[in-house]
Design an enzyme around this catalytic site. Structure first.
Site, mmCIF file in Angstrom:
data_model
loop_
_atom_site.group_PDB
_atom_site.id
_atom_site.type_symbol
_atom_site.label_atom_id
_atom_site.label_comp_id
_atom_site.label_asym_id
_atom_site.label_seq_id
_atom_site.Cartn_x
_atom_site.Cartn_y
_atom_site.Cartn_z
ATOM 1 N N TYR A 164 -24.175 -45.079 -25.586
ATOM 2 C CA TYR A 164 -24.231 -43.647 -25.314
ATOM 3 C C TYR A 164 -25.047 -42.909 -26.375
ATOM 4 C CZ TYR A 164 -22.882 -38.765 -24.846
ATOM 5 O OH TYR A 164 -22.911 -37.409 -24.715
ATOM 6 N N HIS A 194 -30.588 -27.967 -25.946
ATOM 7 C CA HIS A 194 -29.344 -27.481 -26.532
ATOM 8 C C HIS A 194 -29.557 -26.260 -27.426
ATOM 9 C CE1 HIS A 194 -27.766 -31.022 -24.781
ATOM 10 N NE2 HIS A 194 -26.689 -31.142 -25.534
ATOM 11 N N ASN A 307 -24.624 -33.069 -33.807
ATOM 12 C CA ASN A 307 -23.243 -33.345 -33.407
ATOM 13 C C ASN A 307 -22.293 -33.225 -34.595
ATOM 14 O OD1 ASN A 307 -21.260 -36.004 -32.120
ATOM 15 N ND2 ASN A 307 -21.424 -33.951 -31.290
ATOM 16 N N TYR A 395 8.826 -0.755 -49.099
ATOM 17 C CA TYR A 395 8.528 -2.176 -48.926
ATOM 18 C C TYR A 395 7.115 -2.537 -49.382
ATOM 19 C CZ TYR A 395 12.704 -2.912 -46.003
ATOM 20 O OH TYR A 395 13.982 -3.016 -45.540
ATOM 21 N N ARG A 398 7.606 -2.865 -53.354
ATOM 22 C CA ARG A 398 8.534 -3.851 -53.923
ATOM 23 C C ARG A 398 8.513 -5.196 -53.208
ATOM 24 N NH1 ARG A 398 14.061 -3.387 -51.244
ATOM 25 N NH2 ARG A 398 13.961 -1.523 -49.935
ATOM 26 N N PHE A 442 -15.636 -34.883 -33.912
ATOM 27 C CA PHE A 442 -16.486 -33.700 -33.799
ATOM 28 C C PHE A 442 -15.721 -32.473 -33.330
ATOM 29 C CE2 PHE A 442 -16.624 -36.223 -29.906
ATOM 30 C CZ PHE A 442 -16.054 -35.326 -29.017
ATOM 31 N N GLU A 527 -16.280 -32.135 -21.335
ATOM 32 C CA GLU A 527 -15.684 -31.468 -22.489
ATOM 33 C C GLU A 527 -14.681 -30.446 -21.943
ATOM 34 O OE1 GLU A 527 -19.164 -29.938 -24.359
ATOM 35 O OE2 GLU A 527 -20.031 -31.935 -24.609
#
Length: 671
Positions: A164, A194, A307, A395, A398, A442, A527
């Site tokens: 791959y 991409h 990647n 608050y 303190r 990844f 994905e």
């Protein structure tokens, strides 16, 4: 023959110059002529002569005299920009510099190196690399690992094994086998397709961090990149040639694919690139100007470059460093406000915090004691109300040690981001096993969750700071003039500064919604669960910036409050903080333009002193905090109605009322 790269509107033109006696004006006209020649309508101009322009350097934006000769004014292959009159607001105009260019005009090429082995890089190192303080080189061990990893890839290609991303397509095309003759084209196509991000480009500092972190991951020797290519990437970093990387487009699943693809696109000489020498220009011109050649990708190298979760992680490192810095300084600012509002230190008693053994809580309480201990650092303000009838504080004063979710969030994020050398790659190469394995390192879920937690935690600092600003500005709560200014009505003082703080806190509430709880299936359901970590990182930084700005407003308000308590003085360390603020912002006598004051105070919280490396407010207070720690000074426990003890009963009720009244009367006379 000298040659110059000239930017005209959206075009970059290489203009050779036959003679060094040609003028800058000639260079501009020649660039405009070439620009018109490339346009079907001559760019909308009838002739070169009618075009009015001026010329400036891309580096520093310095204007050039049109009558000077190019030989006297420019270096060979320098980048300049022709700015045509009337184009400043035109949609065709593309500025050659990123926002805040004045910050980069003083860039100096570093002389020192950081050696990367893939395992030792810290968040501090990465931030310093982003600032351009160091160059990069590999350790011999890293070089050996990279070579062995590449040998595995070369054997796969030679034996035409189906693997791959090396000999197949990507995502949905994982079963499509690619012929050996197309393997290089496969990697280039991957990077080009991409590179689909949108939005403003990352700043030079953040791009340097991103590039440095990617180099660090590749140095681990699990990606299969060749040593030759990795060394080219390092040369690009060391020359500060920074690709155009849009900030939006990653879902943080199979790494930060879009941002890292834009990074790789610049490395292969395509898209835009920036350097201190050139400004924005076509990547091939920027590389050439620095004596570099575009990278030619070998099999698997495109995948190796894109990647990983380096955008999430690099921005996360900046977020962690800034969160830690503002958390420390928030304690100092809160202590100053408590002093102005005449609060008590009893809430920071060691025994209280020992009952709840939280390290961060105890440390914050210790800092308050070290800054407010009136026995060790005499405070006239504290003594003026030592025996008042107030029982306890609000608050937001303190409970500061308990309201430190940021400390826990900060340390959990620090734990993760300290290990910025963690490998993030889809196809990992194990040279010892002579094998490649597809895994899930990844995925950005881990850093996305950490950054979501960080944003929620650090937001609390602004939330309680805004409430303290309200107490400072509200005369019914502070016993100070309304909105901290004299002649109220004629003057509005800090009225709208408080509104600004409230607006920032409200905006943070929306930004603190976790991005990592969202997921959208992508890549044809390959994905099918993503982290949205890119947005987690970007919004964490925005939250932190808002927190810094709110605390800057509180710092100004607390210092203004001190003006109304004079001539009484606070503790020595807090007086030093006051003096620091007054060195850049003068007291408010009457209304004036406030935004510059807020910005000046903000810089005191975020800028570092180069010689020491500390943020300025922290630098002033830290010596006193550390001295208090070293000397193990006994804790002072002043008698106060906030605590019941047998010792406190030695004073009769009549004596108490008389002394408190006397102090109040004396204080009013002083005012």
């Amino acid at each position: 023959m000298p040659r110059y790269t000239v930017h005209v509107r959206g075009e970059w033109l290489a203009v050779p110059c036959l003679s060094s006696t040609n003028t800058i004006g000639w260079l501009g006209k020649e660039a405009v002529r070439r620009y018109m020649k490339n346009k079907p309508d001559n760019g909308g101009f009838a002739s070169v002569e009618e075009v009015k322009f001026y010329i400036r350097r891309c580096k520093g934006l310095g204007l050039l005299d049109l009558d000077d000769t190019v030989g006297d004014a420019l270096e060979d292959n320098e980048f300049v920009e022709v700015v045509i009159e009337g184009d400043i607001m035109s949609p065709d105009f593309i500025p050659s510099q990123p926002e805040g260019v004045h910050l980069y005009s003083k860039y100096r090429e570093p002389e020192e190196y950081i050696s990367l082995d893939g395992n030792s890089l810290t968040t501090e190192d990465l931030v310093n690399l982003g600032k351009g303080l160091y160059k990069i080189k590999l350790t011999p061990e890293a070089e050996a690992k990279v070579k062995k990893s590449r040998e595995v890839i070369e054997r796969i290609v030679k034996e035409q094994t189906v693997v791959y991303g090396i000999t197949t397509g990507f995502g949905k095309f994982a079963r499509t086998v690619i012929p050996n003759s197309n393997l290089r084209e496969l990697q280039v196509n991957l990077v080009r397709s991409h590179s689909a991000g949108v939005g403003k480009p990352l700043t030079p500092e953040r791009t340097r961090m991103l590039l440095a972190l990617r180099i660090n991951v590749l140095a681990k020797g699990y990606s299969g990149i060749s040593l030759e290519t990795l060394e080219q990437v390092i040369e690009v970093f060391n020359a500060s040639c920074l690709p155009y990387i849009p900030e939006k487009g990653t879902v943080g699943a199979s790494g930060d694919l879009a941002p890292l693809s834009h990074l790789a696109l610049g490395l292969i000489g395509e898209g835009k690139m920036w350097s201190p020498k050139s400004g924005w220009a076509d990547a091939k011109y920027v590389l050439e100007a620095h004596g570099l050649k575009p990278i030619t990708l070998k099999p698997k190298e495109g995948l190796a470059l894109i990647n990983g979760t380096q955008m999430i992680t690099s921005l996360g490192c900046e977020a962690v460093e800034r969160a830690g810095a503002i958390a420390r300084q928030a304690d100092i600012i809160a202590a100053l406000t408590l002093e102005v509002l005449k609060g008590t230190t009893r809430a920071f008693d060691t025994d209280i915090h020992a009952v709840r053994p939280h390290r961060g809580q105890a440390e914050v309480a210790f800092r308050f004691r070290s800054l407010l201990d009136s026995d060790h650092h005499p405070s006239e303000i504290a003594e003026s109300h030592r025996f008042c009838d107030r029982v306890q504080d609000a608050y937001t004063m303190r409970c500061c040690p308990q309201d430190i979710l940021i400390t826990g969030r900060y340390h959990s994020c620090k734990l993760y981001f300290t290990h910025v050398a963690l490998n993030f790659s889809l196809k990992m190469v194990f040279a010892e096993r002579e094998e490649t394995i597809s895994g899930g390192n990844f995925h950005g879920e881990y850093p996305a969750k950490a950054l979501d937690y960080l944003a929620i935690g650090v937001h609390e600092l602004a939330a309680i700071s805004e409430r303290r600003i309200e107490r400072l500005c509200n005369p019914s709560l502070s016993e100070l003039p309304a909105f901290l200014v004299t002649e109220g009505g004629l003057n509005s003082g800090f009225m709208i500064a408080h509104c600004t703080a409230a607006a920032l806190v409200s905006e943070n509430k929306a930004l603190c919604h976790p991005s990592s709880v969202d997921s959208l299936s992508t890549s044809a359901a390959t994905e099918d669960h993503v982290s949205m970590g890119g947005w987690a990182a970007r919004k964490a930084l925005r939250v932190i910036e808002h927190v810094e700005q709110v605390l800057a407003i509180e710092l100004l308000a607390a210092c203004q409050g001190i003006e109304f308590l004079r001539p009484l003085r606070t503790t020595t360390p807090l007086e030093k903080v006051y003096d620091l603020v007054r060195s850049v912002v003068r007291p408010w006598i009457k209304d004036r333009f406030m935004a510059p004051d807020i910005e000046a105070a903000h810089r005191l919280l975020v800028e570092q002193k180069a010689s020491a490396g500390f943020w300025l407010v922290w630098e002033v207070a830290k010596p006193y905090i550390e001295k208090y720690r070293r000397e193990h000074i006994p804790e002072s426990r002043p008698i106060s109605p906030t605590a019941f003890s047998l010792g406190s009963l030695r004073m009769s009720a009549d004596d108490h009322d008389h002394e408190c009244s006397a102090h109040d009367h004396e204080h009013q006379n002083e005012l």
